[in-house]
Design a protein around this motif. Structure first.
Motif, PDB file in Angstrom:
ATOM      1  N   PHE A  38       1.403   2.548  59.273  1.00  0.00           N
ATOM      2  CA  PHE A  38      -0.009   2.220  59.110  1.00  0.00           C
ATOM      3  C   PHE A  38      -0.667   1.895  60.445  1.00  0.00           C
ATOM      4  CE2 PHE A  38      -3.522  -0.604  57.589  1.00  0.00           C
ATOM      5  CZ  PHE A  38      -4.160   0.331  56.800  1.00  0.00           C
ATOM      6  N   ASP A  39       0.074   1.273  61.382  1.00  0.00           N
ATOM      7  CA  ASP A  39      -0.531   0.944  62.667  1.00  0.00           C
ATOM      8  C   ASP A  39      -0.853   2.202  63.473  1.00  0.00           C
ATOM      9  OD1 ASP A  39       2.194   1.247  62.786  1.00  0.00           O
ATOM     10  OD2 ASP A  39       2.542  -0.334  64.238  1.00  0.00           O
ATOM     11  N   TRP A  40      -0.025   3.247  63.330  1.00  0.00           N
ATOM     12  CA  TRP A  40      -0.337   4.532  63.976  1.00  0.00           C
ATOM     13  C   TRP A  40      -1.622   5.113  63.387  1.00  0.00           C
ATOM     14  CZ3 TRP A  40       1.503   7.801  67.818  1.00  0.00           C
ATOM     15  CH2 TRP A  40       1.046   9.129  67.774  1.00  0.00           C
ATOM     16  N   PHE A  41      -1.737   5.065  62.075  1.00  0.00           N
ATOM     17  CA  PHE A  41      -2.928   5.567  61.396  1.00  0.00           C
ATOM     18  C   PHE A  41      -4.182   4.855  61.902  1.00  0.00           C
ATOM     19  CE2 PHE A  41      -5.787   4.504  57.747  1.00  0.00           C
ATOM     20  CZ  PHE A  41      -6.426   5.731  57.660  1.00  0.00           C
ATOM     21  N   VAL A  42      -4.132   3.517  61.976  1.00  0.00           N
ATOM     22  CA  VAL A  42      -5.296   2.750  62.416  1.00  0.00           C
ATOM     23  C   VAL A  42      -5.608   3.025  63.880  1.00  0.00           C
ATOM     24  CG1 VAL A  42      -6.184   0.414  62.830  1.00  0.00           C
ATOM     25  CG2 VAL A  42      -4.988   0.945  60.689  1.00  0.00           C
ATOM     26  N   ARG A  43      -4.583   3.129  64.708  1.00  0.00           N
ATOM     27  CA  ARG A  43      -4.789   3.286  66.149  1.00  0.00           C
ATOM     28  C   ARG A  43      -5.281   4.679  66.521  1.00  0.00           C
ATOM     29  NH1 ARG A  43      -2.621   0.964  71.036  1.00  0.00           N
ATOM     30  NH2 ARG A  43      -1.382  -0.520  69.860  1.00  0.00           N
ATOM     31  N   PHE A  44      -4.720   5.719  65.895  1.00  0.00           N
ATOM     32  CA  PHE A  44      -4.949   7.074  66.390  1.00  0.00           C
ATOM     33  C   PHE A  44      -5.662   8.020  65.410  1.00  0.00           C
ATOM     34  CE2 PHE A  44      -1.091   5.675  68.724  1.00  0.00           C
ATOM     35  CZ  PHE A  44      -1.632   5.700  70.006  1.00  0.00           C
ATOM     36  N   MET A  45      -5.686   7.681  64.121  1.00  0.00           N
ATOM     37  CA  MET A  45      -6.204   8.641  63.146  1.00  0.00           C
ATOM     38  C   MET A  45      -7.487   8.198  62.463  1.00  0.00           C
ATOM     39  SD  MET A  45      -2.582   9.751  61.342  1.00  0.00           S
ATOM     40  CE  MET A  45      -3.356  10.978  60.283  1.00  0.00           C
ATOM     41  N   LEU A  46      -7.713   6.898  62.366  1.00  0.00           N
ATOM     42  CA  LEU A  46      -8.833   6.389  61.574  1.00  0.00           C
ATOM     43  C   LEU A  46     -10.136   6.511  62.366  1.00  0.00           C
ATOM     44  CD1 LEU A  46      -9.729   5.087  58.945  1.00  0.00           C
ATOM     45  CD2 LEU A  46      -9.261   2.860  59.951  1.00  0.00           C
ATOM     46  N   ARG A  47     -10.625   7.709  62.467  1.00  0.00           N
ATOM     47  CA  ARG A  47     -11.876   7.957  63.191  1.00  0.00           C
ATOM     48  C   ARG A  47     -12.850   8.794  62.363  1.00  0.00           C
ATOM     49  NH1 ARG A  47      -9.763   4.539  65.149  1.00  0.00           N
ATOM     50  NH2 ARG A  47      -9.167   4.095  67.304  1.00  0.00           N
ATOM     51  N   ASP A  48     -12.337   9.558  61.411  1.00  0.00           N
ATOM     52  CA  ASP A  48     -13.180  10.426  60.585  1.00  0.00           C
ATOM     53  C   ASP A  48     -13.423   9.778  59.223  1.00  0.00           C
ATOM     54  OD1 ASP A  48     -13.189  12.388  62.583  1.00  0.00           O
ATOM     55  OD2 ASP A  48     -11.268  13.173  61.871  1.00  0.00           O
ATOM     56  N   LYS A  49     -14.614   9.958  58.708  1.00  0.00           N
ATOM     57  CA  LYS A  49     -14.977   9.338  57.435  1.00  0.00           C
ATOM     58  C   LYS A  49     -14.084   9.796  56.281  1.00  0.00           C
ATOM     59  CE  LYS A  49     -19.765   8.087  58.340  1.00  0.00           C
ATOM     60  NZ  LYS A  49     -21.168   8.154  57.874  1.00  0.00           N
ATOM     61  N   VAL A  50     -13.502  10.987  56.423  1.00  0.00           N
ATOM     62  CA  VAL A  50     -12.635  11.476  55.358  1.00  0.00           C
ATOM     63  C   VAL A  50     -11.407  10.581  55.200  1.00  0.00           C
ATOM     64  CG1 VAL A  50     -11.303  13.011  56.866  1.00  0.00           C
ATOM     65  CG2 VAL A  50     -11.524  13.558  54.434  1.00  0.00           C
ATOM     66  N   ASP A  51     -11.033   9.884  56.279  1.00  0.00           N
ATOM     67  CA  ASP A  51      -9.871   9.003  56.223  1.00  0.00           C
ATOM     68  C   ASP A  51     -10.228   7.566  55.871  1.00  0.00           C
ATOM     69  OD1 ASP A  51      -8.118  11.065  56.923  1.00  0.00           O
ATOM     70  OD2 ASP A  51      -8.486  10.762  59.062  1.00  0.00           O
ATOM     71  N   PHE A  52     -11.533   7.268  55.792  1.00  0.00           N
ATOM     72  CA  PHE A  52     -11.934   5.906  55.431  1.00  0.00           C
ATOM     73  C   PHE A  52     -11.443   5.536  54.036  1.00  0.00           C
ATOM     74  CE2 PHE A  52     -15.928   5.547  58.360  1.00  0.00           C
ATOM     75  CZ  PHE A  52     -15.102   5.717  59.453  1.00  0.00           C
ATOM     76  N   GLU A  53     -11.236   6.556  53.193  1.00  0.00           N
ATOM     77  CA  GLU A  53     -10.795   6.308  51.817  1.00  0.00           C
ATOM     78  C   GLU A  53      -9.469   5.559  51.781  1.00  0.00           C
ATOM     79  OE1 GLU A  53      -9.249   8.863  47.943  1.00  0.00           O
ATOM     80  OE2 GLU A  53     -10.536   9.850  49.430  1.00  0.00           O
ATOM     81  N   ILE A  54      -8.603   5.840  52.737  1.00  0.00           N
ATOM     82  CA  ILE A  54      -7.294   5.179  52.775  1.00  0.00           C
ATOM     83  C   ILE A  54      -7.465   3.693  53.033  1.00  0.00           C
ATOM     84  CG2 ILE A  54      -5.090   5.058  53.996  1.00  0.00           C
ATOM     85  CD1 ILE A  54      -5.412   8.042  54.620  1.00  0.00           C
TER      86      ILE A  54
END
Length: 285
Positions: free
Chosen positions: A10-26
């Motif tokens: 999850f920390d990888w996701f927050v640090r490097f992937m959570l930038r697009d609104k499509v991923d805000f759902e997670i």
């Protein structure tokens, strides 16, 4: 037998992937399961905590998000022990409150701050894995809780005084026993193990299964991820080593104090109280 799917941390996701609104759902799904109401993340805000620089460490990942209810939520993942961690949470929430009120605005416009920490070390003393903290004003004699007036409720759109002050959540993953009781437990299982079971359907997890599937990563993405994970393990190893060294140093200091007290004729009971050593440890000195 339940199938288990390996996901990206999850920390990888927050640090490097959570930038697009499509991923805000997670992230919205996790927040909804924790806060027990529907949360819609609408923006990632720039703050001191989520700036990246050459001194950025692997042991901490945090991000500040804004919700559709105009709340500011700090989500933080901390891998390494930090003795003043709770004070830093106070600083982070206070700073966010100050940063996001415009000059000239009255104090009634201060946004609600929610601070959520997912930690991978022992913090404080307690037996559970999820703790929350809020501010209330309690009458000193009759223990009455101060309430907002009707005018204040209407003006600030808050039901309780505690809704004005920061709300804190601590998720201590090491204390989770892998027993699933609700959707939040499914998320904590993921935080702790980096995996989800086939039957997990907490809010946001179905999207996480698609987006964070480790085996769907491209080779170059896997290489970066494995390097990150390797550095994380290295930092955690050093942290554990420092913790053991500190504990050993404290034990040696207590032994020296006990020896001195024993030479001065102090009782075993008094030495126990002052040093925390057991009677058997004191007797062999």
């Amino acid at each position: 037998m339940s199938k288990i799917k390996e996901l990206i941390r999850f920390d990888w996701f927050v640090r490097f992937m959570l930038r697009d609104k499509v991923d805000f759902e997670i992230l919205s799904g996790f927040l909804s399961e924790l806060l027990k109401y529907d949360v819609e993340v609408i923006a990632i805000l720039e703050s001191e905590g989520n700036k990246k620089d050459k001194d950025d460490k692997f042991n901490r990942v945090d991000i500040l998000v804004k919700t559709a209810k105009d709340e500011l939520i700090i989500v933080e993942i901390q891998n390494d022990f930090q003795i003043d961690f709770l004070q830093r949470l106070l600083y982070g929430a206070s700073k966010a409150a100050v940063e996001y009120i415009k000059k000239g605005e009255d104090y009634g416009n201060i946004k609600r701050i929610i601070s959520i920490s997912i930690v991978y070390f022992e913090i404080g003393q307690g037996v559970d894995y999820v703790y929350s903290g809020e501010t209330n004003f309690i009458e000193m004699h009759q223990k009455d809780t101060l309430q907002l007036s009707a005018n204040q409720k209407e003006e600030f759109q808050r039901n309780r005084i505690s809704n004005i002050f920061p709300l804190y959540y601590l998720i201590r993953t090491e204390f989770f026993n892998d027993v699933i009781k609700d959707g939040l437990d499914e998320w904590v299982y993921f935080f702790k193990n980096g995996k989800v079971k086939e039957e997990f359907h907490a809010k946001g997890l179905d999207q996480a299964k698609k987006v964070l599937d480790y085996h769907s990563m491209l080779p170059e993405e896997k290489e970066k991820y494995e390097a990150y994970y390797s550095n994380l393990r290295e930092e955690n190893s050093w942290a554990r080593t420092r913790k053991v060294e500190l504990r050993d140093a404290e034990k040696r200091a207590k032994i020296e104090i006990a020896k001195e007290m024993k030479l001065n004729g102090e009782s075993t009971e008094k030495i126990k109280r002052y040093t925390g050593l057991s009677e058997a440890e004191i007797e062999i000195l």
